[in-house]
Design a protein around this motif. Structure first.
Motif, PDB file in Angstrom:
ATOM      1  N   ARG A 160       1.561 -11.722 -11.410  1.00 22.06           N
ATOM      2  CA  ARG A 160       0.615 -11.315 -10.357  1.00 22.06           C
ATOM      3  C   ARG A 160       0.458  -9.805 -10.432  1.00 22.06           C
ATOM      4  NH1 ARG A 160       1.074 -13.477  -4.547  1.00 22.06           N
ATOM      5  NH2 ARG A 160      -1.169 -13.526  -4.828  1.00 22.06           N
ATOM      6  N   GLU A 165      -0.605  -9.337   4.259  1.00 26.49           N
ATOM      7  CA  GLU A 165      -0.075 -10.546   3.609  1.00 26.49           C
ATOM      8  C   GLU A 165       0.567 -10.227   2.250  1.00 26.49           C
ATOM      9  OE1 GLU A 165      -2.483 -13.582   1.306  1.00 26.49           O
ATOM     10  OE2 GLU A 165      -4.163 -12.620   2.368  1.00 26.49           O
ATOM     11  N   TYR A 166       0.090  -9.136   1.611  1.00 24.28           N
ATOM     12  CA  TYR A 166       0.647  -8.781   0.296  1.00 24.28           C
ATOM     13  C   TYR A 166       1.896  -7.916   0.414  1.00 24.28           C
ATOM     14  CZ  TYR A 166      -3.778 -10.602  -1.283  1.00 24.28           C
ATOM     15  OH  TYR A 166      -4.840 -11.419  -1.509  1.00 24.28           O
ATOM     16  N   GLN A 220       4.286  -8.555   2.694  1.00 25.47           N
ATOM     17  CA  GLN A 220       5.439  -9.298   3.226  1.00 25.47           C
ATOM     18  C   GLN A 220       6.432  -9.633   2.107  1.00 25.47           C
ATOM     19  OE1 GLN A 220       3.770 -12.777   5.095  1.00 25.47           O
ATOM     20  NE2 GLN A 220       2.758 -13.437   3.228  1.00 25.47           N
ATOM     21  N   HIS A 221       7.641  -9.959   2.501  1.00 26.25           N
ATOM     22  CA  HIS A 221       8.739 -10.210   1.555  1.00 26.25           C
ATOM     23  C   HIS A 221       8.919  -9.046   0.592  1.00 26.25           C
ATOM     24  CE1 HIS A 221       8.304 -14.180   3.184  1.00 26.25           C
ATOM     25  NE2 HIS A 221       7.128 -14.345   2.632  1.00 26.25           N
ATOM     26  N   GLU A 236       4.297  -8.525  -2.964  1.00 24.06           N
ATOM     27  CA  GLU A 236       3.947  -9.779  -3.643  1.00 24.06           C
ATOM     28  C   GLU A 236       3.689  -9.620  -5.138  1.00 24.06           C
ATOM     29  OE1 GLU A 236       3.441 -13.002  -2.407  1.00 24.06           O
ATOM     30  OE2 GLU A 236       4.469 -12.283  -0.599  1.00 24.06           O
ATOM     31  N   ASP A 255       4.099  -8.401  -9.133  1.00 22.08           N
ATOM     32  CA  ASP A 255       5.065  -8.031 -10.172  1.00 22.08           C
ATOM     33  C   ASP A 255       4.766  -6.624 -10.694  1.00 22.08           C
ATOM     34  OD1 ASP A 255       6.374 -10.729 -10.506  1.00 22.08           O
ATOM     35  OD2 ASP A 255       4.289 -11.260 -10.926  1.00 22.08           O
ATOM     36  N   VAL A 285       2.859  -3.039  -1.697  1.00 21.66           N
ATOM     37  CA  VAL A 285       2.555  -4.421  -2.109  1.00 21.66           C
ATOM     38  C   VAL A 285       3.266  -4.844  -3.403  1.00 21.66           C
ATOM     39  CG1 VAL A 285       0.296  -4.365  -0.957  1.00 21.66           C
ATOM     40  CG2 VAL A 285       0.447  -3.823  -3.405  1.00 21.66           C
ATOM     41  N   LYS A 334       6.478  -5.894  -5.412  1.00 17.13           N
ATOM     42  CA  LYS A 334       7.733  -6.477  -4.944  1.00 17.13           C
ATOM     43  C   LYS A 334       8.934  -5.654  -5.410  1.00 17.13           C
ATOM     44  CE  LYS A 334       8.464  -9.876  -8.606  1.00 17.13           C
ATOM     45  NZ  LYS A 334       8.287 -11.292  -8.973  1.00 17.13           N
TER      46      LYS A 334
END
Ligand SMILES: [Zn+2]
Ligand SMILES: [Zn+2]
Length: 346
Positions: free
Chosen positions: A175, A230-231, A233-234, A237, A239, A257, A259
């Protein structure tokens, strides 16, 4: 052999002109090829020399021929691997071949690189916006006769994009986020797609550029003012992110954004970053990598264009004769409506 040639020069900011010179070619010279240039593309650095008389700290101190995105035909050569009238893309890099970087194959890091159309050294290195030019045989990359010139002029900026894409590591199934989709950002879109990226999500402040990114292979585009939560979160998102605008807010967004343990490739050139979010970089263990010019990717770019793996033509906005050089520069400076401008020399 002596040939009269007309060249597009910049003298200082907003002062350009066409000068006549003699180009000298001697058969006895080592490793030399005489080219009749056919076409060139105007790049951001050419525009900087025109608009500000400098790029970064490198100011124009005497008239310099602009241009590093050029192609042409061979008029004379002493290389057994090249032939008269062959179409060639010209690699604008002329490394020293003897410094520690050249010897280890990292020629884009050459300590004394002579790159076309650059005021880094004094006397400056003349560029390729000219009718005739003598280059090293190794700078000539042949391409098939049936490939249109307007396509092959993209070899240099595509090489920049492929080199950047490769800094992101193996992209298969990844991604990818691309922030800033001017001509280089759009060519990064095409490059990461060709290298197997699965999702390619782009952002920019210009809807026109976002539409071009979709044409070049983006899977989704978002306006810079859209909601990116949304991008983020965690811990992010993506790579790999490619930052191709140089704007501080865009760099910040890439850090948000991408990760944890992901990679950000920095292509956009910017100024100072007084509020750089260093803690995000540290805590998420982000790899922040620079990308500068290219090495063997120039040959890859010629291959990709010749085999239609990448179609750059959506990015071509206008074409001018070199005799209307200043109009071409003015048009290229209109970033709201214009992507790439090309100049015809013959
Ligand atoms: Zn360029
Ligand atoms: Zn070197």
């Amino acid at each position: 052999m002596k040939i009269k040639t007309l060249s597009c020069v910049v003298k200082r900011a907003e002062n350009v002109g066409i000068i006549e010179q003699d180009v000298q070619y001697d058969d006895g010279d080592q490793y030399q090829t005489l080219i009749r240039l056919s076409r060139g593309g105007i790049c951001g650095s050419d525009l900087h020399y025109y608009q500000h008389g400098k790029v970064g700290n490198f100011a124009v101190k005497h008239p310099m021929i602009l241009g590093h995105e050029v192609i042409g035909r061979i008029i004379k050569t002493n290389s057994p691997n090249l032939r008269i009238n062959q179409k060639v893309a010209i690699n604008p890099s002329k490394p020293c071949h003897s410094c520690k970087y050249c010897l280890s194959g990292e020629i884009n890091q050459c300590e004394t690189m002579r790159f076309f159309g650059s005021a880094m050294y004094n006397p400056h290195v003349d560029g390729g916006f000219t009718q005739y030019k003598v280059v090293d045989n190794t700078q000539c990359i042949p391409y098939p006769e049936d490939i249109d010139d307007e396509i092959m002029v993209f070899a240099e900026p595509l090489a920049v994009a492929i080199h950047a894409a490769k800094q992101g590591g193996d992209l298969k199934g990844k991604r990818v986020f691309i922030s800033g989709v001017g001509p280089i950002g759009c060519l990064v879109v095409a490059s990461v797609k060709a290298l197997g990226a699965q999702d390619i999500i782009c952002t920019d402040i210009s809807q026109r550029c976002l539409n071009l990114a979709l044409e070049m292979g983006a899977t989704k585009v978002l306006h810079a003012n859209d909601d990116f939560s949304e991008y983020a979160q965690h811990k992010g998102e993506f790579d790999v992110a490619f930052e191709a605008s140089g704007h501080p807010s865009s760099i910040e967004r890439c850090l948000e954004v991408t990760k944890a343990k992901g990679t950000i490739v920095q292509i956009g050139m910017g100024g100072n970053l007084p509020n750089f979010p260093l803690m995000t970089l540290i805590a998420k263990e982000i790899n922040w990598k620079g990308s500068f010019r290219f090495v063997e990717e120039f040959n890859t770019a010629v291959n990709w264009l010749a085999s239609n793996k990448v179609n750059p033509l959506p990015l071509l906005s206008a074409t001018f004769s070199f005799k209307n050089f200043e109009d071409a520069l003015k048009t290229a400076g209109n970033k709201n409506d214009i992507s790439k401008v090309q100049i015809i020399f013959s």
